[in-house]
Write an enzyme that holds these catalytic residues in place. Structure first.
Site, PDB file in Angstrom:
ATOM      1  N   TRP A  10      -1.733  -4.273  -3.777  1.00  0.00           N
ATOM      2  CA  TRP A  10      -2.868  -4.741  -2.960  1.00  0.00           C
ATOM      3  C   TRP A  10      -2.675  -4.450  -1.475  1.00  0.00           C
ATOM      4  CZ3 TRP A  10      -4.262 -10.266  -5.257  1.00  0.00           C
ATOM      5  CH2 TRP A  10      -4.880 -10.077  -6.508  1.00  0.00           C
ATOM      6  N   LYS A  11      -1.468  -3.983  -1.108  1.00  0.00           N
ATOM      7  CA  LYS A  11      -1.177  -3.673   0.301  1.00  0.00           C
ATOM      8  C   LYS A  11      -1.564  -4.856   1.198  1.00  0.00           C
ATOM      9  CE  LYS A  11      -1.426   1.182  -0.794  1.00  0.00           C
ATOM     10  NZ  LYS A  11      -1.741   2.547  -0.394  1.00  0.00           N
ATOM     11  N   GLU A  99       4.376   4.073   2.940  1.00  0.00           N
ATOM     12  CA  GLU A  99       3.833   3.433   4.147  1.00  0.00           C
ATOM     13  C   GLU A  99       4.928   2.698   4.907  1.00  0.00           C
ATOM     14  OE1 GLU A  99       0.596   1.452   2.174  1.00  0.00           O
ATOM     15  OE2 GLU A  99      -0.470   3.362   1.989  1.00  0.00           O
ATOM     16  N   GLU A 173       4.510   9.086  -5.766  1.00  0.00           N
ATOM     17  CA  GLU A 173       3.301   8.991  -4.952  1.00  0.00           C
ATOM     18  C   GLU A 173       3.331  10.072  -3.877  1.00  0.00           C
ATOM     19  OE1 GLU A 173       1.615   4.701  -5.321  1.00  0.00           O
ATOM     20  OE2 GLU A 173       2.922   4.780  -3.575  1.00  0.00           O
ATOM     21  N   GLY A 179      -4.529   7.071  -0.496  1.00  0.00           N
ATOM     22  CA  GLY A 179      -5.648   6.601   0.317  1.00  0.00           C
ATOM     23  C   GLY A 179      -6.557   7.705   0.816  1.00  0.00           C
ATOM     24  N   GLY A 242      -3.554   1.663  -5.610  1.00  0.00           N
ATOM     25  CA  GLY A 242      -3.770   1.001  -4.329  1.00  0.00           C
ATOM     26  C   GLY A 242      -5.199   0.498  -4.216  1.00  0.00           C
ATOM     27  N   GLY A 243      -6.024   1.233  -3.497  1.00  0.00           N
ATOM     28  CA  GLY A 243      -7.387   0.795  -3.186  1.00  0.00           C
ATOM     29  C   GLY A 243      -8.177   0.337  -4.402  1.00  0.00           C
TER      30      GLY A 243
HETATM   31  P1  13P Z   1      -4.287   4.478  -3.188  1.00  0.00           P
HETATM   32  O1  13P Z   1      -4.505   4.263  -4.661  1.00  0.00           O
HETATM   33  O2  13P Z   1      -5.162   3.635  -2.320  1.00  0.00           O
HETATM   34  O3  13P Z   1      -4.323   5.937  -2.831  1.00  0.00           O
HETATM   35  O4  13P Z   1      -2.805   3.989  -2.867  1.00  0.00           O
HETATM   36  C1  13P Z   1      -1.763   4.419  -3.676  1.00  0.00           C
HETATM   37  C2  13P Z   1      -0.563   3.668  -3.323  1.00  0.00           C
HETATM   38  O5  13P Z   1      -0.003   3.831  -2.254  1.00  0.00           O
HETATM   39  C3  13P Z   1      -0.067   2.670  -4.278  1.00  0.00           C
HETATM   40  O6  13P Z   1       1.178   2.198  -3.920  1.00  0.00           O
END
Ligand code: 13P
Length: 271
Positions: A10-11, A99, A173, A179, A242-243
């Protein structure tokens, strides 16, 4: 005999006020046989997610993970979270997300130490690796990822058997796919998953056994529409999302597709 895993990262989204409801809705909409589910909310939402999942039968099969952990057990590290603090709140932890490599300057050596702390606390680690776009374009993607694995798994300093016992998961990743809405090709991600197992197996004595059954997830702009490209690849064991993991319909689609992979593996006798 590798599991199929869908993990939600969920960041820096959700609050303690709304995280529990999102978690229980996701849990109810993604109950598919054979798919291990994990939700990784922000630290401050871990208790809300844990409690909300515990309060509903649908939450029973969903693991809770942290998004990071400090490389020391405790000490004068203002604003940081040590592994012992997570005990009782989480059973999984993400380490080495790109990140954090980018924004917090995390090195492979530091990430290895985080792995050690995670294992000592009984947390199941998801170790993230992945190349930058320029590195892929230069044909160096596999070498970069192998070097990340070597740096962090050597920095870990413990026995490879302990990583296997903890159920280490690798998330591949590619940084340029996170993202951005741009995904890797399924065949390239699958080739990387195989390269990750080979590189791990070559790290030294004891690593071959770890490598054989090492689950490798793909992450980077995974959606319900793109999940099939990765989950159709036998080398790929799931996704780190992620998103799209904040959207119930997207996650329902992704986990449903993962269920087909799990059913296929069961039928083939490999899961
Ligand atoms: P997204 O799915 O938003 O591209 O992010 C991937 C991610 O960094 C999952 O850890």
């Amino acid at each position: 005999m590798r599991p199929v895993i869908i993990a939600a990262n969920w960041k820096m989204h959700t609050t303690p006020a709304d995280a529990g409801e999102l978690a229980t809705t996701l849990a109810a909409r993604t109950a598919i046989e054979g798919v291990e589910r994990v939700i990784c909310p922000p630290f401050v939402c871990l208790a809300a997610v844990r409690d909300a999942l515990a309060a509903t039968p649908a939450g029973a099969g969903v693991g809770v993970g942290a998004q990071n952990v400090h490389h020391e057990l405790s000490g004068a590290y203002t604003g940081e979270i040590g592994a012992p603090m997570l005990v009782g709140l989480a059973t999984w932890v993400i380490v080495g997300h790109s990140e954090r490599r980018r924004d917090a300057g995390e090195t492979d050596e530091l990430i290895g130490r985080k792995l050690g702390r995670a294992l000592e606390a009984g947390l199941r680690p998801i170790l993230c690796v992945g190349e930058q776009l320029a590195e892929r374009e230069a044909g160096r993607a596999e070498a970069v990822v192998a070097s990340q694995l070597r740096g962090s798994l050597a920095g870990f300093g413990g026995e490879p058997g302990a990583l296997a016992e903890a159920g280490l998961v690798i998330a591949y990743e590619p940084v340029w796919a996170i993202g951005t809405g741009r995904t890797a090709r399924g065949v390239d991600a699958a080739a990387m998953a195989e390269a990750i197992r080979s590189a791990t197996g070559e790290l030294g004595q004891g690593f071959a056994a770890l490598a054989d059954d090492l689950p490798v997830l793909y992450g980077g702009s995974v959606t319900a529409a793109s999940a099939g490209e990765f989950l159709a690849e036998p080398a790929i064991d799931g996704a780190l999302v992620g998103g799209a993991s904040l959207k119930v319909e997207e996650m329902a689609g992704i986990v449903a597709r993962a269920g087909l992979t799990a059913a296929g593996r069961r039928a083939a006798g490999v899961a």
